[in-house]
Enzyme design. Sequence first.
Site, PDB file in Angstrom:
ATOM      1  N   ASN A  67      13.843  80.780  76.472  1.00 45.35           N
ATOM      2  CA  ASN A  67      13.283  79.692  75.567  1.00 45.35           C
ATOM      3  C   ASN A  67      13.851  79.711  74.174  1.00 45.35           C
ATOM      4  O   ASN A  67      13.243  80.579  73.339  1.00 45.35           O
ATOM      5  CB  ASN A  67      11.681  79.644  75.547  1.00 45.35           C
ATOM      6  CG  ASN A  67      11.197  78.439  74.976  1.00 45.35           C
ATOM      7  OD1 ASN A  67      11.836  77.901  74.298  1.00 45.35           O
ATOM      8  ND2 ASN A  67       9.998  78.424  74.950  1.00 45.35           N
TER       9      ASN A  67
ATOM     10  N   CYS B 225      28.249  40.950  73.434  1.00 44.86           N
ATOM     11  CA  CYS B 225      27.849  42.337  72.833  1.00 44.86           C
ATOM     12  C   CYS B 225      26.506  42.812  73.704  1.00 44.86           C
ATOM     13  O   CYS B 225      26.061  43.807  73.718  1.00 44.86           O
ATOM     14  CB  CYS B 225      27.258  41.915  71.551  1.00 44.86           C
ATOM     15  SG  CYS B 225      25.585  41.032  71.585  1.00 44.86           S
TER      16      CYS B 225
ATOM     17  N   CYS C 264      16.673  31.503  84.677  1.00 42.66           N
ATOM     18  CA  CYS C 264      16.104  31.142  83.404  1.00 42.66           C
ATOM     19  C   CYS C 264      14.662  30.560  83.326  1.00 42.66           C
ATOM     20  O   CYS C 264      14.455  29.589  83.928  1.00 42.66           O
ATOM     21  CB  CYS C 264      17.153  30.257  82.676  1.00 42.66           C
ATOM     22  SG  CYS C 264      16.588  30.013  80.988  1.00 42.66           S
TER      23      CYS C 264
ATOM     24  N   CYS D  25      11.526  75.772  71.532  1.00 44.48           N
ATOM     25  CA  CYS D  25      10.427  75.193  71.058  1.00 44.48           C
ATOM     26  C   CYS D  25      10.563  75.244  69.623  1.00 44.48           C
ATOM     27  O   CYS D  25      10.907  75.853  68.821  1.00 44.48           O
ATOM     28  CB  CYS D  25       9.396  76.346  71.411  1.00 44.48           C
ATOM     29  SG  CYS D  25       8.653  75.797  73.117  1.00 44.48           S
TER      30      CYS D  25
END
Lengths: 452, 434
Positions: free
Chosen positions: B135, B382, B346, B138
């Site tokens: 670990n 885009c 739509c 953390c």
Amino acid sequence: MAHSPTTPGIAAGRLAKDAYRGNFADLYAPLGPHEAIVAADRCYFCHDAPCITACPTEIDIPLFIRQIQTGTADAAARTIFDQNILGGMCARVCPTETLCEGACVREAAEGKPVQIGQLQRFATDSLMAADTHPFVRATPTGRQIAVVGAGPAGLACAHRLALRGHDVVVFDARKKPGGLNEYGIATYKAAGNFAQREVAWLLSIGGITLRTGVRLGRELSLAELQDDFDAVFLGVGLAGVNGLQIEGDDYDNVHDAVDFIARLRQATDKSKLPVGRHVLVIGGGMTAVDAAVQSKLLGAEHVTMVYRRGRDRMGASDYEQTHATSTGVRIITGASPVRILARDGKVDAVEFAYTEEDRSGMRLGDETFCIPADQVFKAIGQRLDDAPAGLTLDGAKIGVSAGGRTSLPGVWAGGDCVSGGEDLTVTAVAQGRDAAEDIHAALMGLNALAAE
Amino acid sequence: MADLSSDFVGIKSPNPFWLASAPPTDKEYNVRRAFDAGWGGVVWKTLGQDPHVVNVNGPRYGAIWGADRRLLGLNNIELITDRPLEVNLREIKAVKRDYPDRAMVVSLMVPCEEQAWKEILPLVEATGADGIELNFGCPHGMSERGMGAAVGQVPEYIEMVARWCKQTTRMPVIVKLTPNITDIRYPARAAKAGGADAVSLINTINSITSVNLDTMSPEPSIDGKGSHGGFCGPAVKPIALNMVAEIARDAETAGMPISGIGGVTTWRDAAEFLALGCGNVQVCTAAMTYGFKVVQEMISGLSEWMDQKGYVSVAEVSGRAVPNVTDWQYLNLNYVAKARIDQAACIKCGRCYAACEDTSHQAIAMSPTRVFTVKDDECVGCNLCVNVCPVEDCITLEPLSAGTLDERTGEAVKPGYANWTSHPNNPASTTAAE
């Protein structure tokens, strides 16, 4: 229990005492805080939202829903009240399925609109519970305006005028203010004395004097008002009731539905209200539904609504019709009453003829039928009675131009009494509000300034 | 039926879903029920030296929510296990004995001293555990004491500790990385250099989830004060995916086994981690939110998808998307796409219009009857309208085929591939402008 739904004739107390409280309480429980946020989360915050366009008062619905969603219900209420000071009542009585909710894109998408009416109630209840008034009056103008009629149109007009700094005196023929909000809609739509609480809250803006028990044409004349005030707004509603014009119209136990609804609203103990075992309501509008449903809720065994045209032509919305049938009201369409039959001077049955309709109009056919009735409610429309002299009428109602101006200088009008309305609370509010703005502009010379 | 069994650095498990080292794996009672629910393995909550640490006695978690209070992100200030080492070791041994087919990996965090690691490793090995996870991630509490992220943020320490461990134990060594660093490739390279068998990522992200506007305390608030915590849950997935991909496509670490962690909530999330190069995934927040049972949806979902796609093993999925992760400069500039609105789908909310109008290119027209159409001469493709549309697949981006006129530029779409490296506007262009 002395009586039951099957007790013959007309009787009070057909139900157990407890049943009345439930029957006439809120039709729908209001949304709780979490429910409101979940419901608000469903709003798409549409661009140039169709719900706003569909609202006669053009409340910025996506904005107020977003304000609820972000934990600011009072700001949401302010958004509503800016456009519609009776937003609390409209949240309860508007036929939202044909207005805002009918236009909601989620209605198109999935047949389940955002619960705009319930959300509006959540916001307005929240602010009104705080018992403060969110508006502050402008600097006093020294002008005095008379508003005749303390219904939705008159109240909306009075509030907006007071907001703009004018002093207002509101006159009403009845004992209590509120107009149809107080006397003309089903009890379960405005439970908890909401109409009176709303009026008291509205008046707390200040600058509005209320005078009840004063009727135009009786204690008041339009000419006097014109002399005594800088402007007059007429929001007198429709006091007259159309008759059936058939044999038996004047028999005992043949009533106007509006009177029945008013009596019901004013009765503190519904178990004392007599109602027939067989109730017949003639008409197809909201008033007919309110009378029919409430007859059922009072314990009538059989309630039938009869309307002369098809379901699609009924003034009551699909939603109202479904509500009626779900409470056990039977709806018959395409039939018109031809005769009321009596026994011992009291109504016993009504004979109907099927109607036939084509391009040339509607007529009665040869086929007839009879429906037993102990009590008949007429709900075939109201009309303007005794319009003050000098006012030009448009059809049977007061003619107005933009801003609610009547043919008389200094006199404006709005609500059900003017032509072109839709007989809706929300339309009356819009007309009262807009007339107030026009009165304000006229009195303060703003129109002239704008024209320069 | 696809074979979900997993072999991760020699550690076998019946499926690639492990519970990450976290509160759900802190004790025997939990881990047994997790295995009964179907989890393929666990990484036992981090062990440390005795005397064991203590936790705060007030709230340990903060959160952010989406619609209907759906938990989108969770932050915690809990430390490593706050139970004695001996208790944990005894329970690990008992569980592993009873669930021999499940992966039992033990997370460790002791001071950055060789002796400390050399002492604890044999104790863990004696439990019969399948591997260890270091670990180094953390971000709160332990890092202030020179452990956790304090190690993970210094590649030299990672390499050093990994090497100590590899020299001391026969167990596979997985190094868990902190995302609280500028470039994830450096710690990953250090782990590899130290001989680690694999890396796992991401650990939690430094975070303050909210501020209480009445008390002006960060949440979670301990007696009016808050400390940054570690952020996890669905909100961190995109960050984790990128870091996983960076390691998977880095020349120095390519092919190094990766255990994917970070907001895995559904089978789909898991499949995405696998596709970007992970050999398995670790899950925590989803189990903390919905309980151990969520693994059953992950198993059935991954299995169904693999069957549909014809993948027979997890290994076959692993890394499939890695070749498609590239640098911006290599993206094909000849690829031209335009938004297309499916008028039948739509619902006329107008969000695409508002977004395009107020954000970018004014490339959507709105008619008086609320019909929304794309202006091809303005649309740069885009994708914002696609993202804001509430109706899935109502708006799509459709590529223009080569030779088609791009109305925005007035030029035909060029065939083939051309990128920024050879673009005439690039001062460093490798090809002279034609």
